[in-house]
Design a protein around this motif. Structure first.
Motif, PDB file in Angstrom:
ATOM      1  N   ASP A   1       0.826  -1.205   0.000  1.00 21.72           N
ATOM      2  CA  ASP A   1       0.000   0.000   0.000  1.00 21.72           C
ATOM      3  C   ASP A   1       0.861   1.256   0.000  1.00 21.72           C
ATOM      4  O   ASP A   1       1.591   1.524   0.955  1.00 21.72           O
ATOM      5  CB  ASP A   1      -0.910  -0.014   1.230  1.00 21.72           C
ATOM      6  CG  ASP A   1      -2.075   0.930   1.097  1.00 21.72           C
ATOM      7  OD1 ASP A   1      -1.866   2.067   0.644  1.00 21.72           O
ATOM      8  OD2 ASP A   1      -3.201   0.521   1.444  1.00 21.72           O
ATOM      9  N   GLU A   2       0.759   2.029  -1.065  1.00 24.90           N
ATOM     10  CA  GLU A   2       1.640   3.200  -1.179  1.00 24.90           C
ATOM     11  C   GLU A   2       1.216   4.369  -0.285  1.00 24.90           C
ATOM     12  O   GLU A   2       1.996   5.295  -0.066  1.00 24.90           O
ATOM     13  CB  GLU A   2       1.713   3.649  -2.651  1.00 24.90           C
ATOM     14  CG  GLU A   2       2.512   2.672  -3.477  1.00 24.90           C
ATOM     15  CD  GLU A   2       2.581   3.049  -4.950  1.00 24.90           C
ATOM     16  OE1 GLU A   2       1.911   4.018  -5.340  1.00 24.90           O
ATOM     17  OE2 GLU A   2       3.301   2.356  -5.682  1.00 24.90           O
ATOM     18  N   ASN A   3      -0.007   4.334   0.215  1.00 22.23           N
ATOM     19  CA  ASN A   3      -0.462   5.392   1.124  1.00 22.23           C
ATOM     20  C   ASN A   3       0.068   5.226   2.539  1.00 22.23           C
ATOM     21  O   ASN A   3      -0.038   6.125   3.360  1.00 22.23           O
ATOM     22  CB  ASN A   3      -1.993   5.407   1.207  1.00 22.23           C
ATOM     23  CG  ASN A   3      -2.627   6.111   0.024  1.00 22.23           C
ATOM     24  OD1 ASN A   3      -1.948   6.854  -0.675  1.00 22.23           O
ATOM     25  ND2 ASN A   3      -3.899   5.881  -0.188  1.00 22.23           N
ATOM     26  N   ILE A   4       0.575   4.022   2.826  1.00 22.47           N
ATOM     27  CA  ILE A   4       0.948   3.723   4.216  1.00 22.47           C
ATOM     28  C   ILE A   4       2.465   3.659   4.362  1.00 22.47           C
ATOM     29  O   ILE A   4       3.137   2.884   3.686  1.00 22.47           O
ATOM     30  CB  ILE A   4       0.331   2.382   4.685  1.00 22.47           C
ATOM     31  CG1 ILE A   4      -1.187   2.390   4.479  1.00 22.47           C
ATOM     32  CG2 ILE A   4       0.678   2.116   6.149  1.00 22.47           C
ATOM     33  CD1 ILE A   4      -1.863   1.061   4.742  1.00 22.47           C
ATOM     34  N   GLN A   5       2.980   4.497   5.272  1.00 25.49           N
ATOM     35  CA  GLN A   5       4.408   4.468   5.572  1.00 25.49           C
ATOM     36  C   GLN A   5       4.581   3.804   6.940  1.00 25.49           C
ATOM     37  O   GLN A   5       3.968   4.234   7.931  1.00 25.49           O
ATOM     38  CB  GLN A   5       4.942   5.901   5.602  1.00 25.49           C
ATOM     39  CG  GLN A   5       6.445   5.969   5.601  1.00 25.49           C
ATOM     40  CD  GLN A   5       6.944   7.408   5.688  1.00 25.49           C
ATOM     41  OE1 GLN A   5       6.161   8.351   5.814  1.00 25.49           O
ATOM     42  NE2 GLN A   5       8.247   7.572   5.622  1.00 25.49           N
ATOM     43  N   VAL A   6       5.391   2.770   6.994  1.00 24.34           N
ATOM     44  CA  VAL A   6       5.524   1.986   8.222  1.00 24.34           C
ATOM     45  C   VAL A   6       6.866   2.275   8.897  1.00 24.34           C
ATOM     46  O   VAL A   6       7.907   2.297   8.242  1.00 24.34           O
ATOM     47  CB  VAL A   6       5.430   0.470   7.911  1.00 24.34           C
ATOM     48  CG1 VAL A   6       5.647  -0.354   9.169  1.00 24.34           C
ATOM     49  CG2 VAL A   6       4.092   0.133   7.277  1.00 24.34           C
ATOM     50  N   PHE A   7       6.824   2.507  10.202  1.00 23.90           N
ATOM     51  CA  PHE A   7       8.054   2.574  10.998  1.00 23.90           C
ATOM     52  C   PHE A   7       8.000   1.457  12.032  1.00 23.90           C
ATOM     53  O   PHE A   7       7.168   1.493  12.934  1.00 23.90           O
ATOM     54  CB  PHE A   7       8.165   3.913  11.740  1.00 23.90           C
ATOM     55  CG  PHE A   7       8.412   5.088  10.838  1.00 23.90           C
ATOM     56  CD1 PHE A   7       9.715   5.500  10.568  1.00 23.90           C
ATOM     57  CD2 PHE A   7       7.352   5.779  10.274  1.00 23.90           C
ATOM     58  CE1 PHE A   7       9.947   6.588   9.735  1.00 23.90           C
ATOM     59  CE2 PHE A   7       7.581   6.871   9.444  1.00 23.90           C
ATOM     60  CZ  PHE A   7       8.885   7.275   9.174  1.00 23.90           C
ATOM     61  N   THR A   8       8.861   0.464  11.897  1.00 22.93           N
ATOM     62  CA  THR A   8       8.952  -0.547  12.946  1.00 22.93           C
ATOM     63  C   THR A   8      10.092  -0.156  13.880  1.00 22.93           C
ATOM     64  O   THR A   8      10.909   0.699  13.557  1.00 22.93           O
ATOM     65  CB  THR A   8       9.185  -1.953  12.375  1.00 22.93           C
ATOM     66  OG1 THR A   8      10.292  -1.898  11.475  1.00 22.93           O
ATOM     67  CG2 THR A   8       7.964  -2.477  11.647  1.00 22.93           C
ATOM     68  N   GLY A   9      10.154  -0.804  15.037  1.00 23.70           N
ATOM     69  CA  GLY A   9      11.155  -0.422  16.028  1.00 23.70           C
ATOM     70  C   GLY A   9      10.972   1.016  16.474  1.00 23.70           C
ATOM     71  O   GLY A   9      11.929   1.689  16.851  1.00 23.70           O
ATOM     72  N   ALA A  10       9.749   1.505  16.403  1.00 25.63           N
ATOM     73  CA  ALA A  10       9.468   2.909  16.699  1.00 25.63           C
ATOM     74  C   ALA A  10       8.519   3.017  17.896  1.00 25.63           C
ATOM     75  O   ALA A  10       7.371   2.592  17.832  1.00 25.63           O
ATOM     76  CB  ALA A  10       8.840   3.586  15.484  1.00 25.63           C
ATOM     77  N   THR A  11       9.019   3.570  18.991  1.00 25.90           N
ATOM     78  CA  THR A  11       8.218   3.716  20.202  1.00 25.90           C
ATOM     79  C   THR A  11       7.667   5.134  20.292  1.00 25.90           C
ATOM     80  O   THR A  11       8.450   6.093  20.337  1.00 25.90           O
ATOM     81  CB  THR A  11       9.085   3.444  21.456  1.00 25.90           C
ATOM     82  OG1 THR A  11       9.705   2.167  21.312  1.00 25.90           O
ATOM     83  CG2 THR A  11       8.248   3.458  22.721  1.00 25.90           C
ATOM     84  N   ALA A  12       6.348   5.262  20.322  1.00 26.22           N
ATOM     85  CA  ALA A  12       5.734   6.586  20.489  1.00 26.22           C
ATOM     86  C   ALA A  12       6.073   7.105  21.871  1.00 26.22           C
ATOM     87  O   ALA A  12       6.000   6.371  22.865  1.00 26.22           O
ATOM     88  CB  ALA A  12       4.228   6.497  20.302  1.00 26.22           C
ATOM     89  N   LEU A  13       6.492   8.367  21.941  1.00 28.49           N
ATOM     90  CA  LEU A  13       6.938   8.923  23.222  1.00 28.49           C
ATOM     91  C   LEU A  13       5.936   9.888  23.827  1.00 28.49           C
ATOM     92  O   LEU A  13       5.762   9.924  25.039  1.00 28.49           O
ATOM     93  CB  LEU A  13       8.281   9.648  23.034  1.00 28.49           C
ATOM     94  CG  LEU A  13       9.439   8.804  22.522  1.00 28.49           C
ATOM     95  CD1 LEU A  13      10.639   9.688  22.235  1.00 28.49           C
ATOM     96  CD2 LEU A  13       9.809   7.726  23.533  1.00 28.49           C
TER      97      LEU A  13
END
Lengths: 104, 356
Positions: free
Chosen positions: B75-87
């Protein structure tokens, strides 16, 4: 202890890596959490609590509870339940709350 | 600073379903996941889901995670960040996250918190001993990494998680000494309980754990029968020889970000703890902040998927993307079906107090 036969799941062989824990050499699978490799090696105690010196193992295994903080490659307060194992890692018990200045 | 239409915290069943739904309407999505993979706790669920109308009935959780991940990657609309903790989420609408040793800043037009839940703990002597593990931890260790948590397990809690994890332990060749349950009845589905009982594992209702034995790790446990006031019955204590105590005593929502964002919160025993007040489209009292999955109230993966779809489509509508209203009604109807009947009663009660 590794699970050998499973009716549903298969566990990929993966690449075996060496790491050290308290100066002794152990083997584990690359990329699995450090805690999984330690558990496989029969190591249940991952640290002692700073105040009452109570043994602590892992508990939540998803990086929430901070029960499994250890020193990895000199860096304290590493959550070993979610930190991937790499070749040559140096894993140690943490003393107290961990000393950031002791890091390499 | 990154700009996006919708930022989603958590790529479990709720977050994944929401990302796909919002993207389908045309919204640009940033998906943040603390783990290095997508799927959240689905990846450790080896049992087949049984739903009513849900399209995923019959699939195993781990396969549902793969199914979603493949769609997300394409899906080109979705950018994924793994290993990413919301602060944190701040007054100026900026979301911060730690990713690969750096801090990233995102300014989303709408936010979906799908952060999930964490294991509850119950008080008993030595409950901090190594060998006392949350049920989720046991699942992670044995189902994801193939490491046995122990040789012989005492399971505390006969809700669905306690029952399913017991069955998974047996599948992995690990002995389950007993399942103990404080209430007078099994909380989980009978289909799971029957399966366990047929395998010879006793389910002891009106029982609790008094202490774990051992110095450096669990070597046994003392259990007892309790009366209707949850007090130990004298003379009904019993030692069990186990090396692992697995706690399946419920989950509580991981709602810290919602507290910080200023959402109005309400304590709900039925939903597992403090949860945000929300409207029927899963928007909180803070405009543009949505919730889905366990953080909105502890249920299970199927309802998390449906809530994710609802929150994703609602956020898209909020930003004036064109959506099909029939789809919204369909999702809501599916949720209602899922929560129908006696099993969903406590969920319905809980929701009645937090929905406005």
């Amino acid at each position: 202890m590794r699970i050998k036969d499973h009716p549903i799941l298969s566990f990929p062989e993966g690449k075996t890596v060496e790491f050290s824990f308290e100066g002794k050499t152990f083997i584990g699978k690359e990329g699995e959490p450090i805690a999984a490799a330690l558990h496989d090696a029969g190591i249940r105690v991952l640290r002692h609590s700073p105040r009452h010196n109570r043994p602590r193992g892992f508990f939540c295994a998803i990086g929430n509870c901070s029960s499994c903080l250890m020193v990895v490659n000199g860096e304290p307060n590493v959550k070993v339940c979610v930190t991937p194992l790499r070749q040559g890692m140096k894993v140690e018990y943490q003393k107290g709350k961990g000393d950031i200045n002791a890091a390499d | 600073m990154r700009q996006t239409d919708l930022a989603i915290i958590g790529a479990g069943p709720a977050g994944l379903a929401a990302a796909l739904e919002a993207s389908r309407a045309g919204a640009r999505v940033i998906l943040l996941e603390r783990d290095d993979w997508l799927g959240g706790q689905l990846v450790k669920q080896t049992h087949q889901f049984f739903g009513s109308k849900n399209e995923f009935a019959g699939m195993r959780g781990v396969d549902i995670a793969t199914h979603f991940s493949e769609q997300i990657e394409k899906d080109e609309n979705i950018q994924v960040f793994t290993g990413a903790t919301a602060l944190g989420f701040y007054e100026d609408g900026v979301l911060t996250a730690a990713c690969a040793g750096r801090m990233i800043k995102i300014k989303p037009r709408t936010l979906l918190v799908a952060s999930g839940a964490m294991e509850k703990m119950i008080p008993f002597e030595n409950n901090d001993l190594p060998g006392v593990y949350g049920a989720g931890a046991v699942q992670t260790l044995m189902n994801v990494y193939g490491v046995a948590p122990g040789k012989k397990v005492l399971m505390v809690g006969a809700g669905n998680i306690g029952l399913i994890v017991s069955y998974q332990l047996i599948q992995a060749g690990i002995e389950v000494e007993a399942i103990i349950e404080g209430a007078s009845h099994v909380g989980g589905y009978w289909v799971h309980a029957s399966k366990i009982r047929r395998m010879g594992v006793p389910i002891l209702t009106n029982h609790t754990i008094l202490k774990a034995r051992g110095q450096e790790k669990v070597e046994g446990a003392l259990i007892t029968r309790i009366d209707e006031n949850w007090q130990p019955v004298p003379g009904e204590e019993r030692e069990v020889s186990v090396d692992t105590v697995c706690l399946a005593v419920g989950l509580s929502p991981l709602a810290e970000l919602l507290w910080q964002a200023g959402c109005e919160m309400e304590f709900s025993p039925q939903l597992g703890g403090y949860v945000p007040i929300r409207d029927s489209n899963l928007e909180t009292t803070e405009e543009g902040i949505y919730i889905a999955g366990d953080v909105a109230g502890i249920e299970e993966a199927t309802s998390a998927i449906l809530e994710g779809q609802l929150a994703g489509i609602s956020a898209a509508r909020k930003m004036d993307y064109r959506i099909e209203e029939e789809k919204v009604e369909e999702i809501k109807a599916n949720l209602e079906t899922l929560r129908a009947g006696p099993v969903g009663e406590h969920i319905r009660q809980g929701l009645a107090n937090v929905e406005r």
